[in-house]
Design a protein around this motif. Structure first.
Motif, mmCIF file in Angstrom:
data_model
loop_
_atom_site.group_PDB
_atom_site.id
_atom_site.type_symbol
_atom_site.label_atom_id
_atom_site.label_comp_id
_atom_site.label_asym_id
_atom_site.label_seq_id
_atom_site.Cartn_x
_atom_site.Cartn_y
_atom_site.Cartn_z
ATOM 1 N N ILE A 78 -6.181 7.314 -0.513
ATOM 2 C CA ILE A 78 -5.721 6.224 0.495
ATOM 3 C C ILE A 78 -4.735 6.848 1.391
ATOM 4 O O ILE A 78 -3.647 7.502 0.745
ATOM 5 N N ASP A 79 -4.804 6.843 2.846
ATOM 6 C CA ASP A 79 -3.912 7.202 3.907
ATOM 7 C C ASP A 79 -2.599 6.076 3.881
ATOM 8 O O ASP A 79 -2.926 5.036 4.039
ATOM 9 N N GLY A 85 0.008 -3.082 8.022
ATOM 10 C CA GLY A 85 -0.579 -4.356 8.470
ATOM 11 C C GLY A 85 0.091 -5.559 8.217
ATOM 12 O O GLY A 85 0.596 -5.768 7.165
ATOM 13 N N ASP A 86 0.412 -6.534 9.296
ATOM 14 C CA ASP A 86 1.026 -7.541 8.836
ATOM 15 C C ASP A 86 0.597 -8.682 8.438
ATOM 16 O O ASP A 86 1.017 -9.751 8.058
ATOM 17 N N SER A 87 -0.786 -8.476 8.766
ATOM 18 C CA SER A 87 -1.733 -9.974 8.478
ATOM 19 C C SER A 87 -2.685 -9.939 6.893
ATOM 20 O O SER A 87 -3.090 -8.746 7.060
ATOM 21 N N GLY A 95 -9.538 -6.521 8.248
ATOM 22 C CA GLY A 95 -8.646 -6.533 7.008
ATOM 23 C C GLY A 95 -8.444 -5.201 6.343
ATOM 24 O O GLY A 95 -8.509 -4.994 5.044
ATOM 25 N N VAL A 96 -8.469 -4.182 7.086
ATOM 26 C CA VAL A 96 -8.187 -2.780 6.557
ATOM 27 C C VAL A 96 -6.966 -2.556 5.545
ATOM 28 O O VAL A 96 -7.113 -2.107 4.777
ATOM 29 N N ALA A 97 -5.803 -3.040 6.267
ATOM 30 C CA ALA A 97 -4.765 -3.006 5.464
ATOM 31 C C ALA A 97 -4.662 -3.825 4.032
ATOM 32 O O ALA A 97 -4.303 -3.242 3.197
ATOM 33 N N TRP A 98 -5.366 -4.836 4.224
ATOM 34 C CA TRP A 98 -5.543 -5.856 2.862
ATOM 35 C C TRP A 98 -6.588 -5.015 1.805
ATOM 36 O O TRP A 98 -6.035 -4.862 0.729
ATOM 37 N N LYS A 99 -7.596 -4.325 2.438
ATOM 38 C CA LYS A 99 -8.406 -3.783 1.445
ATOM 39 C C LYS A 99 -7.576 -2.350 1.098
ATOM 40 O O LYS A 99 -7.767 -2.159 -0.244
ATOM 41 N N ALA A 100 -6.926 -2.016 1.686
ATOM 42 C CA ALA A 100 -6.422 -0.722 1.310
ATOM 43 C C ALA A 100 -5.220 -1.081 0.178
ATOM 44 O O ALA A 100 -4.880 -0.118 -0.813
#
Length: 172
Positions: A78-79, A85-87, A95-100
């Motif tokens: 994971i990078d 991500g704020d959301s 939802g890339v930040a959420w998935k990461a």
């Protein structure tokens, strides 16, 4: 002094150098090699003629190490920039930040499960059954090896995700 900073003291300049990044990667590799060596040493000693006890390293002893290694692979794939991500919503940016964050949590959970499994194997298989020192080493090596894999994972992830002046962020 900037009002957007949390702490009063500035971050040292050597923390973002390429030399520090390389040293962190090498240190993580050394920690991983020592952890793997300890587990292999315990396994080979348990099968040798020098082991005078009834205790042996079996596949059960390797399962915590497999989970720790799986956590290492998940976390270091994971990078760090994907985590910002704020959301937490499903809409926008797919939802890339959420998935990461979920995948990163799963990686840390696998590593924590590996370490907890190593402690469990050590206690239930060796301590409760009254293993003496040469045989008790098999359980201690399992715990120390999993802790070493965990430490090498954290060191590698931090050192690979350091930003320096030579890093380019391409975004549209």
């Amino acid at each position: 002094m900037s009002d957007s900073r949390l702490f009063r003291f500035p971050k040292p300049a050597w923390l973002n150098s390429a030399t520090t990044r390389s040293a962190g990667v090498y240190a993580a590799g050394a920690l991983f090699a020592i952890a793997l060596f300890l587990q292999i040493d315990a396994a080979t000693f348990s099968k040798s003629h020098l082991n005078g006890s009834v205790f042996n390293v079996t596949f059960i002893d390797w399962i915590p190490g497999i989970f720790s290694l799986l956590g290492l692979l998940i976390i270091n794939s994971i990078d760090k920039t994907r985590l910002s991500g704020d959301s937490f919503s499903y809409s926008g940016d797919d939802g890339v930040a959420w998935k990461a964050r979920v995948v990163l949590f799963m990686g840390f959970a696998a590593m924590a499960g590996g370490l907890a499994g190593g402690v469990t194997v050590c206690v239930l298989k060796y301590v409760v059954k009254g293993a003496e020192w040469p045989a008790l080493w098999f359980g201690i090596a399992c715990v120390v090896g999993n802790a070493g894999v965990m430490m090498s994972t954290v060191v590698l992830w931090i050192s690979q995700n350091m930003e320096d002046d030579y890093t380019y962020n391409l975004a549209l």
